[in-house]
Design an enzyme around this catalytic site. Structure first.
Site, mmCIF file in Angstrom:
data_model
loop_
_atom_site.group_PDB
_atom_site.id
_atom_site.type_symbol
_atom_site.label_atom_id
_atom_site.label_comp_id
_atom_site.label_asym_id
_atom_site.label_seq_id
_atom_site.Cartn_x
_atom_site.Cartn_y
_atom_site.Cartn_z
ATOM 1 N N ARG A 41 0.819 -1.216 0.000
ATOM 2 C CA ARG A 41 0.000 0.000 0.000
ATOM 3 C C ARG A 41 0.855 1.269 0.000
ATOM 4 O O ARG A 41 0.462 2.276 -0.595
ATOM 5 C CB ARG A 41 -0.949 -0.006 1.207
ATOM 6 N N LYS A 198 -19.784 -18.167 3.074
ATOM 7 C CA LYS A 198 -21.212 -18.013 3.376
ATOM 8 C C LYS A 198 -21.961 -17.208 2.327
ATOM 9 O O LYS A 198 -21.509 -16.155 1.898
ATOM 10 C CB LYS A 198 -21.381 -17.317 4.732
ATOM 11 N N GLY A 351 -9.061 -10.114 -0.299
ATOM 12 C CA GLY A 351 -7.802 -10.627 0.223
ATOM 13 C C GLY A 351 -7.451 -12.027 -0.230
ATOM 14 O O GLY A 351 -6.323 -12.291 -0.662
ATOM 15 N N GLY A 374 -13.450 -4.116 1.372
ATOM 16 C CA GLY A 374 -14.853 -3.749 1.589
ATOM 17 C C GLY A 374 -15.402 -2.852 0.500
ATOM 18 O O GLY A 374 -16.561 -2.991 0.085
#
Length: 397
Positions: A41, A198, A351, A374
């Site tokens: 980053r 999920k 990720g 996100g």
């Protein structure tokens, strides 16, 4: 999406001598002694800083790091190691400035790093007083942190409201361009891969993509729930039986548009979840009650590879099996190599996806690798990110 870009301002000669405030994403992992363990980053943020410096700006750069408590400084929350690493990358001193909200001393051609912005009271809740103080520090605000683009905080949103000029840096601009190319105006067929443990965490993404994509590949525990929806047995595999109805609705929504959700025809099973568990390839109709499905089988992988090689655009979020265990990595590797071999424009994020890309060494064969976790997921959900919204609004004048 029409936004103002830092490159536009530089080309117009509007940056020289100006105070430029860059919101970067420098939230890097560190070990217990504070040493940076992975600096991607920081390296990704350097081009924006260099661009502003070379244009003759007085440059301030800040970021969050970790999850500090507002108003309570602790040494482990400090950007000091980040400033040191950026100094090395730039080949010049990057001084760290604390207590900067009420004023910063920086001259054209200089760069300073402003201490962890999440230490400022009111940052997370985007308090107007704080945002206005930040805005007064600069002539130009540059948002270059896609990883925070889904958060409306003082240093990401509020400052963009009140700064004299607000624009996107090169990293954020590249994300906007890649997302637009993949989702707003894709070359067809558009194929999305959504995998994870999920359905519940990705249900809104699946529902949103079902309205737009030509093929929706599901993997991991999500695929197990879709197998249940297709009437197949999955043994003791991870799944969410209470969401079978939602999975069926996604399959039906896709079918109504002439699109499909490919259901595995074969799977790789084990009796226990372990790296050394014996792996067995079975037809999807032959899964035993005590089986755990840990990967797609070779026939399924070949079918998916053909679809990916024929795609015009590919969106990839998640490995299709437990690729960390070599015995259950073949499906993810086949998919990854098919994406790499495809002529399609591909965008990948998340990720685990980035870990798979690194494992198979295909970084150079993916069209765009997203830096935001996100934020990337919220884009796939069809949401307009706060950073995009405010920059677009400011670009309208």
């Amino acid at each position: 999406m029409k936004i103002l870009r830092l490159t536009d301002l530089i080309a117009a000669g509007q940056v020289t001598g100006k105070r430029v405030f860059i919101r970067a994403d420098l939230n890097v992992p560190q070990d217990d002694s504070g040493r940076i363990t992975e600096d991607t980053r920081i390296r990704a943020s350097v081009p924006c800083v260099k661009m502003a410096l070379e244009a003759g700006a007085a440059v301030m750069v800040t970021s969050h790091l970790g999850r500090p408590t507002e108003g309570e400084f602790k040494p482990e929350d400090s950007l000091a190691p980040v400033a040191a690493r950026m100094s090395e990358l730039l080949g010049r001193e990057v001084k760290l400035v604390s207590d900067w909200v009420d004023g910063v001393d920086v001259a054209p051609g200089q760069v300073v790093m402003l201490e962890n912005c999440r230490l400022n009271k009111g940052e997370k809740k985007n308090k107007e007083e704080l945002a206005q103080k930040m805005a007064r520090l600069c002539d130009i605000f540059v948002h270059d942190a896609f990883g925070t683009a889904h958060r409306a905080e003082a240093s990401t949103y509020g400052i963009a409201q009140f700064a004299p000029v607000a624009c996107a840096g090169p990293l954020l601009s590249a994300e906007i361009d890649a997302i637009s190319k993949a989702l707003a105006d894709p070359k067809r067929p558009l194929v999305a891969i959504v995998a994870g443990s999920k359905v519940s965490t990705k249900l809104t993404i699946l529902q949103s993509l079902a309205k737009n994509v030509d093929g929706l590949i599901v993997g991991g525990g999500i695929a197990n729930t879709f197998m249940l929806a297709a009437g197949l047995k999955i043994g003791k595999s991870l799944a969410e039986p209470d969401l079978v109805g939602d999975a069926k609705a996604v399959i039906e929504a896709m079918a109504a548009r002439g699109a499909e959700v490919p259901i595995p025809v074969d799977v790789v099973c084990a009796k226990t979840f372990a790296a050394d568990a014996p792996a067995t390839v079975k037809a999807a109709t032959e899964v035993a009650d005590d089986d755990l499905i840990l990967d797609i089988g070779p026939k399924t992988a070949a079918i998916l590879a053909d679809k990916l090689k024929a795609a015009g655009t590919i969106v990839w979020n998640g490995p299709v099996g437990v690729f960390e265990f070599d015995a259950f990595a073949q499906g993810t590797e086949t998919v990854a190599r098919a994406i790499a071999a495809s002529d399609a424009f591909s965008i990948a994020g998340g990720g685990d996806t980035l870990a798979a890309i690194a494992k198979y060494g295909i970084e150079g064969d993916v069209g765009y690798i997203s830096t935001g976790g996100g934020a990337f997921l919220e884009v796939l959900e069809g949401k307009t990110l706060p950073a995009f919204e405010i920059l677009a609004r400011r670009a309208e004048g």
